[in-house]
Scaffold this motif. Structure first.
Motif, PDB file in Angstrom:
ATOM      1  N   ASP A   1       4.235  -5.623   1.201  1.00  0.00           N
ATOM      2  CA  ASP A   1       4.284  -4.610   2.269  1.00  0.00           C
ATOM      3  C   ASP A   1       3.368  -3.432   1.956  1.00  0.00           C
ATOM      4  OD1 ASP A   1       6.091  -6.156   3.675  1.00  0.00           O
ATOM      5  OD2 ASP A   1       7.854  -5.058   2.945  1.00  0.00           O
ATOM      6  N   ALA A   2       3.405  -2.968   0.707  1.00  0.00           N
ATOM      7  CA  ALA A   2       2.566  -1.825   0.306  1.00  0.00           C
ATOM      8  C   ALA A   2       1.086  -2.188   0.387  1.00  0.00           C
ATOM      9  CB  ALA A   2       2.931  -1.382  -1.112  1.00  0.00           C
ATOM     10  N   ALA A   3       0.738  -3.385  -0.041  1.00  0.00           N
ATOM     11  CA  ALA A   3      -0.667  -3.816  -0.001  1.00  0.00           C
ATOM     12  C   ALA A   3      -1.155  -3.959   1.439  1.00  0.00           C
ATOM     13  CB  ALA A   3      -0.838  -5.128  -0.772  1.00  0.00           C
ATOM     14  N   LYS A   4      -0.306  -4.494   2.313  1.00  0.00           N
ATOM     15  CA  LYS A   4      -0.684  -4.627   3.726  1.00  0.00           C
ATOM     16  C   LYS A   4      -0.856  -3.243   4.367  1.00  0.00           C
ATOM     17  CE  LYS A   4      -0.961  -7.893   6.055  1.00  0.00           C
ATOM     18  NZ  LYS A   4      -2.175  -8.613   6.444  1.00  0.00           N
ATOM     19  N   GLU A   5       0.024  -2.307   4.011  1.00  0.00           N
ATOM     20  CA  GLU A   5      -0.092  -0.948   4.546  1.00  0.00           C
ATOM     21  C   GLU A   5      -1.379  -0.289   4.044  1.00  0.00           C
ATOM     22  OE1 GLU A   5       2.266   3.276   4.432  1.00  0.00           O
ATOM     23  OE2 GLU A   5       3.458   1.436   4.330  1.00  0.00           O
ATOM     24  N   ALA A   6      -1.691  -0.481   2.761  1.00  0.00           N
ATOM     25  CA  ALA A   6      -2.936   0.065   2.204  1.00  0.00           C
ATOM     26  C   ALA A   6      -4.144  -0.534   2.906  1.00  0.00           C
ATOM     27  CB  ALA A   6      -2.999  -0.193   0.697  1.00  0.00           C
ATOM     28  N   GLN A   7      -4.075  -1.826   3.219  1.00  0.00           N
ATOM     29  CA  GLN A   7      -5.171  -2.484   3.924  1.00  0.00           C
ATOM     30  C   GLN A   7      -5.351  -1.862   5.317  1.00  0.00           C
ATOM     31  OE1 GLN A   7      -4.574  -6.545   5.240  1.00  0.00           O
ATOM     32  NE2 GLN A   7      -6.726  -7.030   4.795  1.00  0.00           N
ATOM     33  N   GLY A   8      -4.270  -1.629   6.007  1.00  0.00           N
ATOM     34  CA  GLY A   8      -4.337  -1.014   7.329  1.00  0.00           C
ATOM     35  C   GLY A   8      -4.944   0.374   7.288  1.00  0.00           C
ATOM     36  N   MET A   9      -4.545   1.164   6.304  1.00  0.00           N
ATOM     37  CA  MET A   9      -5.082   2.523   6.156  1.00  0.00           C
ATOM     38  C   MET A   9      -6.581   2.477   5.843  1.00  0.00           C
ATOM     39  SD  MET A   9      -2.581   4.599   6.731  1.00  0.00           S
ATOM     40  CE  MET A   9      -3.016   6.145   6.013  1.00  0.00           C
ATOM     41  N   LEU A  10      -6.975   1.568   4.956  1.00  0.00           N
ATOM     42  CA  LEU A  10      -8.388   1.447   4.596  1.00  0.00           C
ATOM     43  C   LEU A  10      -9.219   1.031   5.812  1.00  0.00           C
ATOM     44  CD1 LEU A  10     -10.597   1.490   2.406  1.00  0.00           C
ATOM     45  CD2 LEU A  10     -10.152  -0.938   2.080  1.00  0.00           C
ATOM     46  N   GLU A  11      -8.739   0.059   6.565  1.00  0.00           N
ATOM     47  CA  GLU A  11      -9.486  -0.392   7.747  1.00  0.00           C
ATOM     48  C   GLU A  11      -9.613   0.745   8.767  1.00  0.00           C
ATOM     49  OE1 GLU A  11     -11.237  -3.123   7.972  1.00  0.00           O
ATOM     50  OE2 GLU A  11     -10.509  -3.769   6.020  1.00  0.00           O
ATOM     51  N   MET A  12      -8.562   1.563   8.883  1.00  0.00           N
ATOM     52  CA  MET A  12      -8.620   2.707   9.789  1.00  0.00           C
ATOM     53  C   MET A  12      -9.694   3.702   9.334  1.00  0.00           C
ATOM     54  SD  MET A  12      -5.465   5.158  10.985  1.00  0.00           S
ATOM     55  CE  MET A  12      -5.358   6.049   9.441  1.00  0.00           C
ATOM     56  N   LYS A  13      -9.744   3.969   8.023  1.00  0.00           N
ATOM     57  CA  LYS A  13     -10.765   4.877   7.476  1.00  0.00           C
ATOM     58  C   LYS A  13     -12.171   4.313   7.691  1.00  0.00           C
ATOM     59  CE  LYS A  13      -7.963   6.878   3.764  1.00  0.00           C
ATOM     60  NZ  LYS A  13      -7.787   6.921   2.309  1.00  0.00           N
ATOM     61  N   ILE A  14     -12.331   3.017   7.447  1.00  0.00           N
ATOM     62  CA  ILE A  14     -13.636   2.367   7.625  1.00  0.00           C
ATOM     63  C   ILE A  14     -14.084   2.491   9.082  1.00  0.00           C
ATOM     64  CG2 ILE A  14     -14.803   0.118   7.691  1.00  0.00           C
ATOM     65  CD1 ILE A  14     -13.282  -0.578   5.088  1.00  0.00           C
TER      66      ILE A  14
END
Length: 151
Positions: free
Chosen positions: A44-57
């Protein structure tokens, strides 16, 4: 935006896409290998981090796509404009300060760079050396005198 600021954004985007994205994908794969995903906090934490990173990108890509690089050779110092370094004096207490007016994405108060969208920058745009400006800030109204304009 300055060419330097534009290049910084490109480098940050490259870092996110080439280093951080693969790291998060690896973390998701590792967490997935640990079994039941419904009770896996790492996943869950890794998926959330992925979502945040994609948003920043995506945000960075939008900024880069909309960016206009200002030709610094065409800048003048007869009045305040973006990319100018402005030396100011607070008329009330005599305190001197220097700010460089930059684009929103380049603003960094620690480096003395303020966004062109701030109340201070908005109040200074178009002013000349010697002008005294009343600027409305959250604490009230301050009087600033323009002492010098440079690059």
């Amino acid at each position: 935006m300055s060419e330097e600021g534009y290049n910084k954004l490109l480098a940050e985007l490259k870092q996110m896409e080439a280093v951080e994205r693969p790291r998060i994908v690896a973390a998701i794969a590792e967490a997935r290998d640990k079994g039941d995903l419904s009770e896996n906090a790492e996943y869950d934490a890794a998926k959330e981090a992925q979502g945040m990173l994609e948003m920043k990108i995506n945000k960075l890509k939008a900024i880069i796509a909309d960016a206009k690089i200002i030709d610094e050779s065409k800048l003048k110092t007869d009045s305040v404009q973006i990319l100018n370094k402005v030396e100011l004096k607070n008329v009330k207490n005599g305190m001197k300060m220097t700010y460089t007016i930059v684009s929103e994405s380049e603003a960094n108060l620690k480096e003395g760079k303020i966004s062109v969208n701030t109340p201070i920058a908005q109040g200074l745009l178009g002013k000349k050396v010697g002008d005294v400006v009343d600027i409305k800030v959250p604490q009230g109204v301050i009087k600033l005198e323009v002492l010098n304009i440079s690059f």
